[in-house]
Design an enzyme around this catalytic site. Sequence first.
Site, PDB file in Angstrom:
ATOM      1  N   PHE A 129       0.970  -1.128   0.107  1.00  0.00           N
ATOM      2  CA  PHE A 129      -0.011  -0.034  -0.112  1.00  0.00           C
ATOM      3  C   PHE A 129       0.759   1.364   0.004  1.00  0.00           C
ATOM      4  O   PHE A 129       2.029   1.178   1.126  1.00  0.00           O
ATOM      5  CB  PHE A 129      -1.069  -0.333   1.543  1.00  0.00           C
ATOM      6  CG  PHE A 129      -2.435   1.330   0.941  1.00  0.00           C
ATOM      7  CD1 PHE A 129      -3.223   1.241   0.620  1.00  0.00           C
ATOM      8  CD2 PHE A 129      -1.937   2.014   1.712  1.00  0.00           C
ATOM      9  CE1 PHE A 129      -3.949   1.991  -0.111  1.00  0.00           C
ATOM     10  CE2 PHE A 129      -3.062   3.008   1.506  1.00  0.00           C
ATOM     11  CZ  PHE A 129      -4.011   3.407   1.013  1.00  0.00           C
ATOM     12  N   ASP A 201       2.637  -5.242   8.397  1.00  0.00           N
ATOM     13  CA  ASP A 201       0.675  -4.662   8.268  1.00  0.00           C
ATOM     14  C   ASP A 201      -0.246  -4.573   8.476  1.00  0.00           C
ATOM     15  O   ASP A 201      -0.200  -5.760   7.279  1.00  0.00           O
ATOM     16  CB  ASP A 201       0.692  -3.110   7.242  1.00  0.00           C
ATOM     17  CG  ASP A 201       0.173  -2.005   7.505  1.00  0.00           C
ATOM     18  OD1 ASP A 201      -1.193  -2.936   7.898  1.00  0.00           O
ATOM     19  OD2 ASP A 201       0.408  -0.927   6.737  1.00  0.00           O
ATOM     20  N   TYR A 226     -10.464   0.963  10.677  1.00  0.00           N
ATOM     21  CA  TYR A 226     -11.804   0.947  10.715  1.00  0.00           C
ATOM     22  C   TYR A 226     -12.067   0.258   8.607  1.00  0.00           C
ATOM     23  O   TYR A 226     -12.634   0.798   8.478  1.00  0.00           O
ATOM     24  CB  TYR A 226     -11.255   2.288   9.620  1.00  0.00           C
ATOM     25  CG  TYR A 226     -10.504   3.407   8.261  1.00  0.00           C
ATOM     26  CD1 TYR A 226     -10.444   2.887   7.455  1.00  0.00           C
ATOM     27  CD2 TYR A 226      -9.267   3.190   8.914  1.00  0.00           C
ATOM     28  CE1 TYR A 226      -9.331   3.325   6.847  1.00  0.00           C
ATOM     29  CE2 TYR A 226      -8.684   4.441   8.207  1.00  0.00           C
ATOM     30  CZ  TYR A 226      -8.320   4.205   7.142  1.00  0.00           C
ATOM     31  OH  TYR A 226      -7.242   4.282   5.914  1.00  0.00           O
ATOM     32  N   LYS A 227     -11.389  -0.717   8.695  1.00  0.00           N
ATOM     33  CA  LYS A 227     -11.546  -1.912   7.853  1.00  0.00           C
ATOM     34  C   LYS A 227     -12.242  -3.095   8.438  1.00  0.00           C
ATOM     35  O   LYS A 227     -13.636  -2.981   9.323  1.00  0.00           O
ATOM     36  CB  LYS A 227     -10.535  -2.003   7.168  1.00  0.00           C
ATOM     37  CG  LYS A 227      -9.451  -1.131   7.037  1.00  0.00           C
ATOM     38  CD  LYS A 227      -8.687  -1.699   5.749  1.00  0.00           C
ATOM     39  CE  LYS A 227      -7.660  -0.290   5.070  1.00  0.00           C
ATOM     40  NZ  LYS A 227      -8.178   0.208   4.147  1.00  0.00           N
ATOM     41  N   ARG A 380     -12.579  -4.114  -7.547  1.00  0.00           N
ATOM     42  CA  ARG A 380     -11.549  -5.367  -5.697  1.00  0.00           C
ATOM     43  C   ARG A 380     -13.443  -4.935  -4.729  1.00  0.00           C
ATOM     44  O   ARG A 380     -14.678  -4.640  -4.718  1.00  0.00           O
ATOM     45  CB  ARG A 380     -10.803  -4.408  -4.876  1.00  0.00           C
ATOM     46  CG  ARG A 380     -10.152  -4.511  -3.895  1.00  0.00           C
ATOM     47  CD  ARG A 380      -9.328  -3.743  -3.000  1.00  0.00           C
ATOM     48  NE  ARG A 380     -10.078  -2.799  -2.079  1.00  0.00           N
ATOM     49  CZ  ARG A 380      -9.756  -1.182  -1.845  1.00  0.00           C
ATOM     50  NH1 ARG A 380      -8.459  -2.349  -0.947  1.00  0.00           N
ATOM     51  NH2 ARG A 380     -10.158  -0.583  -0.837  1.00  0.00           N
TER      52      ARG A 380
END
Lengths: 421, 421
Positions: A129, A201, A226-227, A380
């Site tokens: 990312f 991560d 927040y995922k 996705r």
Amino acid sequence: MTTRDDAVRLDSDDPLRSLRDNFQLPTNVIYLDGNSLGALPVATSARVEQAMVQEWGTGLISSWNTAGWMQMPRLVGDKIARLIGARDDEVAVADSTSVNLFKVLTAAARMNGAKNPERRVILSERDNFPTDLYIASSVAEAHGLRLELIDAADIKDRLADQSDPAGLLMLTHVNYRTGAMHDMQAVTDCAHAAGAIAIWDLAHSAGAVEVDLNAADADFAVGCGYKYLNGGPGAPAFAWVHRRHVDSVSQPLSGWMGHVAPFDFTTDYRPAAGVAKFLCGSPAILAMAALDAGVDTLLAAHDFGGMPAIRAKSIALTDLFISLVSPICEQHGMNVVTPLDSRVRGSQVSLAHPDHGYPIVQALIERGVVGDFRATDILRFGFTPLYTRFVDVYDASEHLAAVLASGEWHDERFAVRSDVT
Amino acid sequence: MTTRDDAVRLDSDDPLRSLRDNFQLPTNVIYLDGNSLGALPVATSARVEQAMVQEWGTGLISSWNTAGWMQMPRLVGDKIARLIGARDDEVAVADSTSVNLFKVLTAAARMNGAKNPERRVILSERDNFPTDLYIASSVAEAHGLRLELIDAADIKDRLADQSDPAGLLMLTHVNYRTGAMHDMQAVTDCAHAAGAIAIWDLAHSAGAVEVDLNAADADFAVGCGYKYLNGGPGAPAFAWVHRRHVDSVSQPLSGWMGHVAPFDFTTDYRPAAGVAKFLCGSPAILAMAALDAGVDTLLAAHDFGGMPAIRAKSIALTDLFISLVSPICEQHGMNVVTPLDSRVRGSQVSLAHPDHGYPIVQALIERGVVGDFRATDILRFGFTPLYTRFVDVYDASEHLAAVLASGEWHDERFAVRSDVT
């Protein structure tokens, strides 16, 4: 072939099915983007309202003590710890994932500089990312290191090459684009055998796949609130440090909340014991309350099998989606990018379309099937086992087939990329 | 002598009196700690509820675009800009004050290193807020600089001493303990004349006193969202950079939100134009919504005279408190620490008691008069002009007199410091 009735039957047999009731999902939406922003838990409103109206509004300044605000970074951290193979007092909740990565990477770079100054490389994956790469690049520059980006397939060989040895290996456990998952234990072993520090991560892992940081003997980790943790947009993130390092390492964001005694107001910084030294400024209490409620939605799975059950359902959901969309993809010049082997797959399925990924995703969103597009060619779809049903998977695949068969994605409204996320 | 009736009259003549209705204050409490945590605005619940239930719950991921979440750091920044003499697009809202201080201090240290590498000193005040000193110490170490702490009275002389010249001058505009306020313009002029970069922390200034960063020609500034801006516990903070520097400086927390095009997902960091490069991770939307509502309570003063009117009332409130408590202090071996000259006073009044500050503050809190104690000897009372009434000032002074006259602070419940804030 799986039918819609089969999918309905899978839902009624699903041991986790009642957990969907813990979320306040909009009607007529099949939400397959919990890997970007988790859905709103039912309990969050009351939890945030309490922090806001009772604790802040009525308790005012005293709530730092009486409502336990000071302890929230540790208490929410202890809850997250149970999802990632960490112990109590090993996880600090604070700041953003990027900021926490800066802290742990700097701590690791300092450790590397002290022990192995000849190691000049931070190794990472080319399609990690971007924010991870940006932060790593900054840390590398500050420490006279070089950020080297390679393909996932080359990691083991590159680690073994000791002519220009890697000091730090920084990887995202589950790739945000492809959904490919590293074998954390094997890669960490490999890093350690090669003399490198392993930093993970967990942005797309925590709450989605089984993680055992201590079993893997990892060195440092960060993750996102927040995922799959359902903490709300921009929720606080977390940092973990292996206890063999935590007393000796230091991090540069030496704010007062990481001080051993913040309210002594001394001029000299003395870090707190343990992972608390990775705190920095005052905790964002409203956001922390929402994260607390979000993490509770995962702990609620405990009685139904916990993370292993969540992982089993995730595999079943993604397996089903892959089996349903594979023939559609074949017909329309698309392909499944996510590994077909569920052992190395996260909780998402990514498809590639060489030219028209963006408008196809927009046409799906118009139909209420919310995935997202990741440039340059990725469609996705995230599958959050707590609230995604097998029938959602079935219906989403039907919508994809319809969008492609009808060509409705050609609509000019979908032609120009107007959004940002 | 001012009587309670006089105070009531001052309230009815107060042009800002209606703004108190914008806050949800508990009954039977005289809240004099808005300098530590601002009170809850009435509008905040609905604003946060909207962000939580409508935007997050229903809009889900699309709200990053449709609800303007991506623009919040800039839009709230533009609102804060109006309170501190900054222009649109000069203020970034993000992270904590400590984290923002790390960014601007590092940016300043890099600038100093490039232009004036012979300057090895970061100069600050001995009793600056500790987190500022901790962060400065970290930045100094990373850049081979030395943090030198002196008394406020010695700043000008020390700047003039060019034998070991200061590169950076980092000050908090209003001192958290004493409430003494620097003349930002004069000190900045002095720093510039001596070749140093001036960095201001506005934690106890923004929303409390008039600040004009551009008129003062300051170089960098940071500030806090949860004190006079009423943004809620641990609210996001802000950073400001003078436009003459903003295009050339860089900061180390190079997260994706500070990238020129975050959703291009490129591997190389290219900073955004302007102050947006001081953003890092994803903005905390719930906390940002609360801050937005908090800042609005200050902008609501615009029609009643804005910051000059707020400042005038602040001076009147603190003048009144000082005049009422001075004879009480004299009687009980206490003294007023805050400057008697209102031109160099922030919006607080600090008293010192050589031995018993802590239990006296606790006895006042028991009576519903909420100030706080700052070790080792400070009783601190903050006056937020938006919601503090003259009659509150009067009643607080009466309570102080009663606590001292009765000796009720001797109660053993107040003997041991049990809280942390």
